[in-house]
Design a protein around this motif. Sequence first.
Motif, PDB file in Angstrom:
ATOM      1  N   THR A 315       0.708  -1.392   0.031  1.00 34.97           N
ATOM      2  CA  THR A 315       0.025   0.016   0.312  1.00 34.97           C
ATOM      3  C   THR A 315       0.780   0.973  -0.505  1.00 34.97           C
ATOM      4  O   THR A 315       0.290   2.652   0.326  1.00 34.97           O
ATOM      5  N   ASN A 316       2.195   1.230   0.413  1.00 32.74           N
ATOM      6  CA  ASN A 316       3.247   1.989   0.322  1.00 32.74           C
ATOM      7  C   ASN A 316       3.275   3.009  -1.441  1.00 32.74           C
ATOM      8  O   ASN A 316       2.899   4.289  -1.505  1.00 32.74           O
ATOM      9  N   THR A 317       2.924   1.525  -2.267  1.00 30.41           N
ATOM     10  CA  THR A 317       3.233   1.940  -3.770  1.00 30.41           C
ATOM     11  C   THR A 317       2.030   2.807  -4.186  1.00 30.41           C
ATOM     12  O   THR A 317       1.891   3.956  -4.991  1.00 30.41           O
ATOM     13  N   THR A 318       0.312   2.240  -4.165  1.00 31.82           N
ATOM     14  CA  THR A 318      -0.189   3.080  -4.500  1.00 31.82           C
ATOM     15  C   THR A 318      -0.528   3.937  -3.574  1.00 31.82           C
ATOM     16  O   THR A 318      -1.947   5.313  -3.731  1.00 31.82           O
ATOM     17  N   GLY A 319      -0.647   4.069  -2.356  1.00 28.73           N
ATOM     18  CA  GLY A 319      -1.321   4.961  -1.146  1.00 28.73           C
ATOM     19  C   GLY A 319      -0.081   6.916  -2.533  1.00 28.73           C
ATOM     20  O   GLY A 319      -0.331   7.632  -2.012  1.00 28.73           O
ATOM     21  N   ALA A 320       1.092   6.320  -2.235  1.00 28.29           N
ATOM     22  CA  ALA A 320       2.228   7.192  -2.878  1.00 28.29           C
ATOM     23  C   ALA A 320       1.398   7.506  -5.022  1.00 28.29           C
ATOM     24  O   ALA A 320       2.330   9.310  -5.397  1.00 28.29           O
ATOM     25  N   LEU A 321       0.826   7.008  -4.611  1.00 27.12           N
ATOM     26  CA  LEU A 321       0.785   6.814  -6.376  1.00 27.12           C
ATOM     27  C   LEU A 321      -0.519   8.222  -5.877  1.00 27.12           C
ATOM     28  O   LEU A 321      -1.141   8.594  -7.282  1.00 27.12           O
ATOM     29  N   GLY A 322      -1.027   8.595  -5.137  1.00 22.33           N
ATOM     30  CA  GLY A 322      -2.438   9.281  -4.761  1.00 22.33           C
ATOM     31  C   GLY A 322      -3.466   8.290  -4.902  1.00 22.33           C
ATOM     32  O   GLY A 322      -4.521   9.066  -4.664  1.00 22.33           O
ATOM     33  N   ARG A 323      -3.494   7.301  -4.996  1.00 24.80           N
ATOM     34  CA  ARG A 323      -4.894   6.113  -5.256  1.00 24.80           C
ATOM     35  C   ARG A 323      -6.047   6.408  -4.096  1.00 24.80           C
ATOM     36  O   ARG A 323      -4.545   6.001  -3.251  1.00 24.80           O
ATOM     37  N   PRO A 324      -6.743   6.172  -3.779  1.00 24.49           N
ATOM     38  CA  PRO A 324      -7.391   6.130  -2.574  1.00 24.49           C
ATOM     39  C   PRO A 324      -6.835   4.964  -1.383  1.00 24.49           C
ATOM     40  O   PRO A 324      -7.250   3.648  -2.636  1.00 24.49           O
ATOM     41  N   THR A 325      -6.397   5.140  -0.709  1.00 24.33           N
ATOM     42  CA  THR A 325      -5.749   3.567  -0.362  1.00 24.33           C
ATOM     43  C   THR A 325      -5.811   3.323   1.484  1.00 24.33           C
ATOM     44  O   THR A 325      -6.107   4.442   1.692  1.00 24.33           O
ATOM     45  N   VAL A 326      -6.051   1.993   2.182  1.00 22.80           N
ATOM     46  CA  VAL A 326      -6.348   2.051   3.433  1.00 22.80           C
ATOM     47  C   VAL A 326      -5.678   0.746   3.475  1.00 22.80           C
ATOM     48  O   VAL A 326      -6.206   0.077   2.804  1.00 22.80           O
ATOM     49  N   ASP A 327      -5.068   0.383   4.154  1.00 25.68           N
ATOM     50  CA  ASP A 327      -4.605  -0.922   4.829  1.00 25.68           C
ATOM     51  C   ASP A 327      -5.142  -1.497   6.336  1.00 25.68           C
ATOM     52  O   ASP A 327      -5.406  -0.338   7.088  1.00 25.68           O
ATOM     53  N   GLY A 328      -4.302  -2.632   6.891  1.00 33.04           N
ATOM     54  CA  GLY A 328      -4.691  -2.645   8.226  1.00 33.04           C
ATOM     55  C   GLY A 328      -6.435  -3.319   8.140  1.00 33.04           C
ATOM     56  O   GLY A 328      -6.653  -3.854   9.423  1.00 33.04           O
TER      57      GLY A 328
END
Length: 369
Positions: A315-328
């Motif tokens: 999710t580092n990759t997706t969040g850094a792309l600016g895509r809406p992301t949550v993890d956990g």
Amino acid sequence: MTTPVIAALHRYTRAESPTGDPRALAALAETLESDATEAGFSTAREPHPTGDHLIWTLPARDVPGEPILFLTHYDTVWPVGTLGAMPWSVDGDVIRGPGVYDTKAGIAALLAAVAAVDGPHPELRVVVVADEEIGSPTATGLVEAEARRAAAVLGLEPPHPGGDLKTGRRGSTRARIEVTGVEAHAALDPEAGANAIDELVDQLLRVRELGAGRPVLINTGTITGGGRTNVVAGQAYADLGLRFADPEDERAVLGELAALRAIRDRATVYTRLLSHRPTWRPDPAGDPLAARVAAVAATIGQSLGGRPADGAADTNTTGALGRPTVDGLAPRGGGAHARGEWVSVAGIAERTALLQVLITGLLPITGGL
């Protein structure tokens, strides 16, 4: 009483699946694909010599638009044979075994949730990575491509203690400094050589200064070089682990690493990245996706918070792309990468229920994310 989801987790745990062991990973992949097919997914693979990445698709049912992307992994840090000293066990609410928490329980909960879905939902895409535990060096391109077409990315890594979501992550990079020197007899003609180990030591002193004044962690994890004490070392390298809280610091430090040049004549220095997960910074204006997940959770009586995490994941990759992301979104537990690794039986039930309502209730979101 053993539930179907606990029985599935038991099967996944008994199929030990260390990173980089293609035979062990392939055996678990067969089991996972069979269960995914039974849950309604179509399955595909992106093949790699060190382990295939699994790609599952569930077509939309009356909810048009972009898919929800789930990210998880089936590799673990535990070598084959760990079950002998760290066996599967269930004691009340606690399940123990290698990989139960990070993150086979997340896969079991997701498949159970999908199998139970009865109602409209968007297209679901699931990427199950084979080398997440070493930074996803062969999976990052796949993760990026899938994220760019997704409405939301939901990570099935373990949550914060207690179950809260992860809404940002430190950047994490593994880098190698490689030095080539010139071999010579260490006593008879040392000046004819260029000592790669000495050059590496001087380069590491430079590296120590790169993080000065910045919230950057630089850890020298491995040093290898030379061969004999009577030979000027011709080769040496060091592997670094770097963590970043700010993308600007990340760019600056990685740029300086790439610019390292040899101090000694006839020595050469080359820096390469072994894996790279960019910094995922939380949005200072708020996180609409995390808020939406929390609102959906509240409809089934679950209270969810969220905050950034120090550890890294896909999710580092997706969040850094600016895509809406949550993890956990995997079940709560503890002891990731530790001999006491465990996952909560109640937590598995909670996350299965949450994932089921997220599949049907997360999208569409009025006004977007």
